[in-house]
Motif scaffolding. Structure first.
Motif, short mmCIF file in Angstrom:
data_model
loop_
_atom_site.label_atom_id
_atom_site.label_comp_id
_atom_site.label_asym_id
_atom_site.label_seq_id
_atom_site.Cartn_x
_atom_site.Cartn_y
_atom_site.Cartn_z
N VAL A 1 -12.19 -32.29 -75.38
CA VAL A 1 -12.54 -33.67 -75.03
C VAL A 1 -11.28 -34.52 -74.86
CG1 VAL A 1 -13.66 -35.77 -75.86
CG2 VAL A 1 -14.81 -33.57 -76.10
N ILE A 2 -10.36 -34.41 -75.82
CA ILE A 2 -9.14 -35.21 -75.75
C ILE A 2 -8.31 -34.83 -74.53
CG2 ILE A 2 -6.94 -35.65 -76.91
CD1 ILE A 2 -8.45 -35.34 -79.57
N SER B 1 -10.81 -35.61 -71.02
CA SER B 1 -11.68 -36.77 -70.84
C SER B 1 -11.15 -37.75 -69.78
CB SER B 1 -11.87 -37.51 -72.17
OG SER B 1 -10.64 -37.93 -72.70
N ALA C 1 -15.97 -37.59 -72.96
CA ALA C 1 -15.71 -38.53 -74.05
C ALA C 1 -16.98 -39.26 -74.44
CB ALA C 1 -14.63 -39.52 -73.63
N HIS D 1 -18.54 -39.07 -78.06
CA HIS D 1 -18.70 -40.34 -78.77
C HIS D 1 -20.14 -40.54 -79.21
CE1 HIS D 1 -19.68 -44.68 -78.88
NE2 HIS D 1 -18.52 -44.80 -79.49
#
Length: 217
Positions: free
Chosen positions: A121-122, A125, A132, A136
């Motif tokens: 994701v990091i 994204s 993300a 989230h």
């Protein structure tokens, strides 16, 4: 005459196989996403690992992002829900809950699937903002919200200092998240990667000294 317990196209075994396919596909997708990331992951590879034809994936998932969401829900969310539910049901003093909460979070974050998905994701994204949003909405927001509600209850009982419960929640779980990523990225290169259980125990005692309205005995 075909046996009702046989593997015919209308028998119970076939129906069980059909019902199991979404789980088989998400299990295969977990491995593919973890190994290759999101952008490089191919649905052909997912289908091959799941033992189905590629078209079968679209019977259950609209696209690759929908499949990613399903994998997060099946591989990460249940463990987070266990920790969150236990925290929200706990009716004892906050000084006892905080260490348990951190140890529970450490146990979840120690699992390779969680850290590897967080890294995906990091890393991706920016090009795939929906990743993300999925992480989230499914993982971060429910957990931070649950911890914030626990802290707000402790404040209402006069156990915790005044302040923004959400910011306190980030302060409480943030070091564990950082350590999880450190282990995933630098684990083999580091001579002493952080032990999440020990970090949870030590950080729990440290943060309680500043968060509690009265220092713990």
């Amino acid at each position: 005459m075909e046996s009702s317990t046989g593997a015919g196209s209308s028998g119970p075994l076939w129906r069980r196989r059909k019902e199991a396919r979404p789980a088989e596909i998400t299990a295969a997708a977990l491995e593919v996403f973890a190994d290759h990331g999101f952008a490089a992951a191919r649905l052909d590879d997912v289908a091959h690992r799941a033992g189905v034809v590629k078209g079968s994936i679209y019977l259950y998932f609209s696209d690759k992002e929908d499949l990613f969401r399903a994998v997060v829900r099946s591989a990460v969310v249940p463990d987070m829900e266990t920790v969150r539910g236990a925290a929200e049901r706990f009716d004892g003093p906050f000084v006892e809950l905080a260490p348990r909460l951190l140890l529970g979070a450490a146990a979840v974050m120690s699992r390779p699937s969680v850290s590897r998905f967080a890294r995906v994701v990091i890393g991706e994204s920016r090009n795939f903002p929906d990743l993300a949003r999925i992480w989230h909405d499914e993982v971060v927001s429910p957990m931070i919200g649950a911890v914030a509600r626990v802290i707000a209850r402790a404040q209402a009982r006069g156990e915790a200092r005044e302040g923004d419960p959400s910011l306190y929640a980030f302060s409480l779980v943030g070091p564990l998240f950082t350590a999880m990523l450190f282990r995933d990225v630098f684990g083999e290169a580091s001579d002493d990667p952080p032990n999440l259980d020990r970090l949870a125990e030590q950080h729990g005692q440290t943060v309680l000294c500043g968060l509690l309205a009265a220092p713990p005995a």
